[in-house]
Structures are given as C-alpha cells and as structure tokens.
Design a protein around this motif. Structure first.
Motif, mmCIF file in Angstrom:
data_model
loop_
_atom_site.group_PDB
_atom_site.id
_atom_site.type_symbol
_atom_site.label_atom_id
_atom_site.label_comp_id
_atom_site.label_asym_id
_atom_site.label_seq_id
_atom_site.Cartn_x
_atom_site.Cartn_y
_atom_site.Cartn_z
ATOM 1 N N GLY A 1 -5.093 12.259 5.510
ATOM 2 C CA GLY A 1 -4.402 12.725 4.318
ATOM 3 C C GLY A 1 -2.881 12.810 4.491
ATOM 4 N N SER B 1 -7.299 3.849 4.185
ATOM 5 C CA SER B 1 -6.835 3.527 2.845
ATOM 6 C C SER B 1 -7.521 4.434 1.815
ATOM 7 N N ALA B 2 -8.827 4.593 1.975
ATOM 8 C CA ALA B 2 -9.572 5.419 1.017
ATOM 9 C C ALA B 2 -9.119 6.873 1.083
ATOM 10 N N SER C 1 -6.251 8.118 2.117
ATOM 11 C CA SER C 1 -4.851 8.383 1.767
ATOM 12 C C SER C 1 -4.527 7.935 0.352
ATOM 13 N N GLY C 2 -5.342 7.031 -0.211
ATOM 14 C CA GLY C 2 -5.020 6.479 -1.521
ATOM 15 C C GLY C 2 -3.969 5.382 -1.451
ATOM 16 N N PHE C 3 -3.520 5.034 -0.255
ATOM 17 C CA PHE C 3 -2.564 3.942 -0.100
ATOM 18 C C PHE C 3 -3.261 2.704 0.455
ATOM 19 N N LEU D 1 2.052 0.864 -0.787
ATOM 20 C CA LEU D 1 1.714 1.635 -1.982
ATOM 21 C C LEU D 1 0.465 1.077 -2.668
ATOM 22 N N ASN D 2 0.395 -0.236 -2.714
ATOM 23 C CA ASN D 2 -0.729 -0.913 -3.344
ATOM 24 C C ASN D 2 -2.029 -0.623 -2.581
ATOM 25 N N PRO D 3 -2.994 0.034 -3.195
ATOM 26 C CA PRO D 3 -4.121 0.556 -2.406
ATOM 27 C C PRO D 3 -5.149 -0.504 -1.992
ATOM 28 N N GLN D 4 -4.698 -1.566 -1.363
ATOM 29 C CA GLN D 4 -5.638 -2.576 -0.861
ATOM 30 C C GLN D 4 -5.375 -2.771 0.617
ATOM 31 N N ARG E 1 -4.187 -12.193 1.939
ATOM 32 C CA ARG E 1 -5.466 -12.092 1.250
ATOM 33 C C ARG E 1 -6.004 -10.692 1.442
ATOM 34 N N GLN E 2 -6.833 -10.317 0.499
ATOM 35 C CA GLN E 2 -7.407 -8.996 0.583
ATOM 36 C C GLN E 2 -8.502 -8.990 1.642
ATOM 37 N N MET F 1 -11.837 -7.552 2.769
ATOM 38 C CA MET F 1 -12.948 -6.743 2.278
ATOM 39 C C MET F 1 -13.714 -6.181 3.467
#
Ligand code: SF4
Lengths: 340, 390
Positions: free
Chosen positions: A166, A239-240, A242-244, A312-315, A326-327, A329
């Motif tokens: 967090g 990522s999950a 922190s939201g980032f 910032l982009n949450p990926q 690329r993302q 997964m």
C-alpha cells in the motif's frame, strides 16, 4: 540389519514405540534445541525475548508438496524451511521459530527422510532459526505422495519497519535480487523427464541475511519473495494492492542462458517460472542505488538489478527488445508447453 | 544466447523496419486497404504479438492470422471423442499440453482427468511408447495432432511400436496436412489474402515445392519464414519486394533450417505410415477434401478409433462465435461478440482462446487491455487516489 531398505511403516505413526524411536533418533537429534527438548505439547517461548527485538510478530504458514522431493540445489525439507523463513523475512521480520508437520507415506525410505530432516536442521541452524515443535503422521501407501511438510513460523518485526504494498508510489523502482526461474526450470526438467543437461540448480535459500540490511533504509516500500507464479505474479500483486501499474524492461531481466533455453524450447516465459531464493523489491528512486548495493553485498543478491518502475497506468507492461510494450497477463494456471 | 539474440538485434530490426517503410510506400496498397499478409502458423502469430511486430509495420501492411494452429482447427466433437476414449477403464490417455484445456461439448480433457480419467501430458510421442512398455496391462492412447511439423515424429513412433509389436498402444489420429488447408482457404469466396508467410517447421519437412500451386494457381507470393523477429521482418520485406517487382514466387528465408527438398527421411516415414484419405471437417474451415489423414493398412491396428469406436459427435458451435472467421482472416479476434466475455483464456469457448498458439489467446494476452482499459475498475481507484494525493 537386513539388506532390505528401511522404510516408513504405519507403526511410525501409531503413537507407540516405533514412533517414539523415530522422533527421538531422527527429529530430536537433528533439530536439537532447548524448546523442543522440553518435549511438551507446545513450545514455550519467552515474550520478553521477542519483544526486545521489535513491536510486532509476523506469523505465517505454508505446505510443501513438491515432486520430485530431491532436486539439484535442495530437497523438500530445505524448501520447507526456506519458504516459510522467507515469507517472514519479506514482511520485515527476523525469522525466529518454526513448527513443522510431516505427513509421510507408508513406504518412504527412512534414508530419504533422514536426508530431508538433516537438510531442514542444517538450513534452520545456518539461518539462526529454531524448529521448536512438530508433528508426524503416517498415511497408507497411495494416500500421499512420499512426503508432505507443513511449516509455520514466527518472527519479530522491528518498530521502524513498515513494508507494505500500500505504500508503493508512482516512480518507484522495481528491483529483483537475481536470476529468474532457476527453481522452476530445475524442477520442470526433472519432473517432466526432459532430460536436459541444464546445469541449473534450484535457488532455494533463506534470504533473511540478504534482506536484514534493508530494514534500516528509508524508501524501501514493499518486498515479496517470488515463488510460484514467478516474478510476474508478484508484479500483479503489487499492482493490485497499490492501484498503480508496473512497467518492466524485458532486456534487463536477469535470466541464466540455460533457463532461457528451456523456456524458448517449450514456449514458456522465465518471468512466470518459480523461484525459491529471489525477492522483488519496490523502492523509492532515491533509495534505488543503495538498495542495489546492499543486495549485491550478499552472495544471494549478487545479480540484483532494477527491472522497471511503478507507473500511473494500472497495468503490468513489458517493454521488449524492439521497443514495443505489451501488457503482461497473469497466466490462469501453470502455463503449458506448446506443441509446435 | 547464440542463435537467438542475433535474430532479435534491435539495430538490425530498425534497419529492416526503415526499409519496409520505404518500400511499402511504393505498394499499390494503402492504410485503408492494406496488403494482407497471412501468417499461417500459430508460432508466427505468437511471435508477432510477443515482439509487437504488427505495431512496427508500415500502415500499408497488415498481418492476418491463419489456421495454422492444429488445436484451433479441431472440431469440438473430436475432443468429446478423446474424453470418451480416456474414460474407458484401463486407458492411459496421453496428449500434448495444448489440447488439455480445449473444451468439447462435454468438457475438456482436463475436466475428464478431474473426473478420474488417466490423462497425461507428454512432450513427445516417444514418451508414450515408454509408458506403453511400462504399463503392459493398460491401453495407452496417444492423441496425435499437428501439421507436417509433428507428423514425422508420430510416424517414427508408430514404426517403433510396430517393430516392438506393442499391442497396448494406439493413436487417435487428428493430424492435418497443410497444403489442402491452404488450398481450401484460397478457394473460399470472401477471403482476402494478398501474400503468405509460410511456417518454417512444416517446410523443414515438406520442402519448398509443395507451395508452388499458391503462386501458380492463385497468384499469391509466399515466403517461408523463421520464427525470430528478424526472420519475420525480413520475410515480410521479401514479400513486399515481390509485390513491388510484380513477381510471385515461393522464396525461402529460413534457409538455415529449411532445405529445398525438405526432409526426405521424414517424408519416407510419413508415406509408410500415413495416407491422405478422403475429406475431413475442420473447425472454421468446413469440409476440406483430401485433408483427412489415416493410417496405412499396415498400421491400421494402431488406430484408436477402430479400437475404441467412439461415437461421432457432430457439435454445432455457438452461432455467435466467430472462430471460423478469425481462422480465415475475415475478422480480428476482438470483433467476435464472445471475445473477453463468453470466451476468455480462463473460460474458453473456442480453441483459439485456449491454445497459446491461438489468435484469440494471443490477442487477449497481448492486446486485450488496449481495447478494455476504458472499463477497468482499477482505473477509477487510481483516479481517486491521484485526486486524493493532489
Ligand atoms: S473469442 Fe472465442 S469464440 Fe470468439 S473467435 Fe475467439 S475463440 Fe472463437
């Protein structure tokens, strides 16, 4: 003594003399420490001793059901100590006490059990951890796969340490402490009988000594050990929580050539392979160099590098050698090798 | 890493891409109506997405993803037949990992395993022979699939099994041959393909000659390509050059692996064991003449279909699914109404979503969030977080 191999029998789980003998000759002898030697139902641990070292307990448990039970770089026993000790260490704690529960399949060679127990004892001793209580059950042949081990552990977190996903911020750096996927590749090669001359050992190790110096450092935000699911799983957890997002540079990922080879061959990615001796750390940009140098001071972190940063982009994204992002997964289950 | 890194060199890639942009400008194609290059093979599809090659192409060029993933063209009913065979008591059913999660009407082989069938993943059919030797009391069945890439290994395995007179080994043969598939694809009406990237591994076996009909009869240029990014970029450039020069031939970019005549030993083994027999129905492609591969009479006793006689299961696909159109390049994966909702890698409807070779899985893995980011709930959290921080 006959030539026949001595094996675990149902009698070893009976509570009777066979069991007492095994506990005495194998476990007590190997794990030897004052708490265990009291031979009470539960270990009695001094609160004063614990609270002198910090203000919170870390408490964790994990079960080990690996196949094969012996592999280059370790065995299920070493793994059971390292895994739980590492879960404590990444939460900022000094691992102190472990419990261990054995589920043994009838027919397991006593020699094998002895090797496993010795590895546990040695690993714990080297790391200053005491195995203070335990349990043994024997199940009929076929009801378990040779041996399952559960370990639970407690450790103490110093007051100043507050690592949590967090607290991750945009612009933080993502660091791994060494090469990815060594454990996964070594196990896959054995388990699937791929028969490759990998020369790669499991990285199975207690990481507490490498992690300890980071505790006095400002700017260390979160730590995880990358086990099943590999580094990829940890990036997604970060990522999950922190939201980032996190952006990784593929060319910086440290991977041993043999591990890359097995991955290329089977169409798998080392970032998804299991490790048992690697951490992923998220640290402030200011702390990056200091963290890298502290990690590299330890033989366990000699190959530590920065692999990316928090966005910032949450990926979770991977930027490849040709510059295309690329993302990344998270695989739904363990990835399966491709056929062509 | 030798033999890999030299084919991923960013500098060389940049040079190739620049050259592609220059040459593509001379093509009679535009961004609105680009030159459609079909990569037939799932391995190529995977590499395109993995390295983002499609994003590096000039706008006059577009990849379309072909039917070259053997798992993707399997009709659902064949999976049901596999599960039926696997459910026989005493059967050890062996499959490549890809096929494990492909859904049949009554579930996948993975689900059959959860229900108690003895289903095992193998890396080579030769491993299956070993299992057969070690388990004389069981019937060991191998789910044989794949194009000419895997056909020779199955052939050699069967030769070995015959030599050893194994009686507890058989194969459920769902091999498919590439050339009839391409011919059928080109014969379909509204399919628009301007050029082909042909798969390196298949060509290693077949050689270059079997592709000539694509140039001669259908007037399409074709380049046999390796699987590394530089291989593929170079192959695309070769195709563009052909069109610029108004020529149309089969070229071999993958010379380091693909000999002109192919692998004669493999061809011989295939001829001995397999025969092209009659028409066969393939998912998304319909009935293709002379595409069914069966065992020659000398090997007929190893045919699991004869041994276990599974029911034929014609299964109609969900009418909304567009697997067939994706396979033939008529639409892109995300244009299928099931994509990302009724059909995800976690809960796949079509094989294109299950197999990592499949176009839908590749699109989902590498491109999904580009189309889905707008409705990502995480995004809202971040925005809240940012405004709190401010
Ligand atoms: S998204 Fe699923 S149903 Fe639609 S085309 Fe792809 S695999 Fe077929």
């Amino acid at each position: 003594m006959s030539d026949r191999q001595q094996v675990v029998t149902m009698a070893h789980g009976s509570g009777g003399r066979a069991m007492q003998q095994m506990i005495e000759q194998m476990f007590l002898r190997a794990f030897d420490n004052p708490w265990l030697n009291e031979r009470e139902d539960g270990a009695r641990l001094s609160l004063a001793g614990l609270s002198a070292r910090g203000d919170r307990l870390a408490f964790t448990t994990d079960s080990y059901v690996i196949d094969p039970i012996f592999f280059p770089g370790g065995n299920i026993g070493k793994l059971a100590v390292c895994g739980t000790a590492n879960d404590l260490a990444v939460s900022g704690a000094t691992p102190a006490y472990l419990s261990c529960g054995f589920i043994l399949e009838e027919g397991l060679a006593l020699d094998d059990l002895q090797k496993i127990v010795s590895a546990m004892a040695q690993t714990a001793k080297d790391a200053g951890i005491a195995i203070v209580t335990g349990d043994t059950k024997v199940v009929q042949r076929g009801a378990a796969d040779k041996i399952f081990i559960n370990t639970a552990g407690i450790g103490v977190i110093p007051t100043a340490v507050n690592w949590a996903a967090g607290t991750i911020k945009v612009g933080d750096k993502v660091i791994v402490s060494g090469t990815l996927g060594d454990h996964g590749a070594a196990i896959l090669n054995l388990r699937e009988n791929l028969g490759m001359e990998l020369g790669v050992e499991s990285d199975c190790a207690v990481l507490a000594p490498m992690i300890a110096p980071l505790r006095s450092l400002a700017g260390v935000h979160a730590l995880r050990d990358a086990t099943r699911g590999g580094v990829n799983a940890i990036l997604h957890e970060f990522s999950a929580a922190s939201g980032f997002g996190i952006s990784i540079d593929e060319t910086t990922l440290p991977v041993k050539p043999a591990v890359r080879g097995i991955c290329e061959l089977l169409g798998l990615e080392p970032i998804n392979f299991a490790n048992e001796g690697k951490i992923v750390a998220v640290v402030s940009a200011q702390a990056e160099e200091k963290v890298l140098s502290l990690l590299r001071n330890s033989p366990l972190g000699a190959d530590a590098v920065t692999i990316g940063e928090v966005t910032l982009n949450p990926q979770v994204c991977l930027r490849g050698a040709l510059g295309v992002s690329r993302q990344l997964m998270l695989p739904h289950t363990e990835p399966l090798p491709r056929i062509c | 890493m030798r033999f890999v890194d030299e084919f991923r060199d960013p500098k060389l890639a940049k040079t190739l891409i620049e050259r592609l942009h220059q040459r593509a400008a001379l093509l009679p194609f535009t961004a609105e109506k680009p030159m459609q290059i079909m990569e037939v093979c799932g391995g190529h599809t995977h590499a395109i997405f993995k390295f983002g090659l499609d994003k590096l192409l000039p706008p006059q060029l577009e990849f379309i993803h072909g039917p070259g993933c053997p798992v993707c063209v399997l009709p659902m009913g064949r999976i049901d037949a596999c599960c039926e065979i696997a459910a026989h008591p005493g059967v050890i059913f062996c499959t490549f990992g890809d096929a494990l999660r492909v859904p049949g009407k009554h579930g996948s082989l993975l689900q059959a395993r959860e229900q108690g069938a003895d289903v095992r993943v193998v890396y080579s059919p030769l491993d299956v022979l070993k299992l057969a030797r070690e388990n004389p009391a069981s019937q060991v069945v191998f789910f044989a699939l794949g194009f000419e890439t895997t056909l020779p290994v199955t052939a050699v395995t069967l030769q070995q099994a015959r030599h050893e007179r194994l009686t507890n080994f058989s194969i459920f043969c769902q091999h498919i041959s590439l050339m009839p598939t391409l011919r059928s694809l080109l014969s379909q009406e509204d399919v628009r393909i301007d050029a082909f990237l042909a798969p390196g591994h298949v060509s290693m076996v077949t050689g270059t000659a079997p592709y000539h009909f694509i140039n001669k009869e259908f007037g399409k240029p074709l380049v046999i390509s390796g699987f590394e990014p530089l291989d593929m970029l170079q192959s695309v450039l070769m195709l563009v050059e052909q069109v610029c020069e108004a020529s149309c031939k089969t070229e071999n970019q993958y010379r380091r692996v693909v000999p002109e005549e192919g692998n004669l030993l493999a061809q011989k083994a295939m001829r001995e064991v397999f025969a092209l027999a009659g028409s066969s129905e393939w998912r998304g492609l319909g009935v293709i003449e002379a595409s069914g591969i069966s065992l020659t009479p000398a090997y007929a006793s190893f045919d699991a279909e004869q041994r276990f006689n599974p029911q034929t299961q014609p299964v109609a696909d969900d009418p909304r699914s567009r697997c067939g159109e994706v396979l033939t390049g008529r639409c892109k994966p995300h244009e299928c109404p099931l994509f990302g909702s009724g059909c995800t890698p976690h809960n796949a409807f079509g094989a294109l979503m299950v197999s990592s070779e499949g176009a839908c899985a590749a699109w989902y893995q590498y491109r999904h969030q580009e189309t889905a980011v707008a409705d990502n709930p995480q995004r809202q959290n971040v925005q809240q977080k940012v405004s709190q921080d401010e």
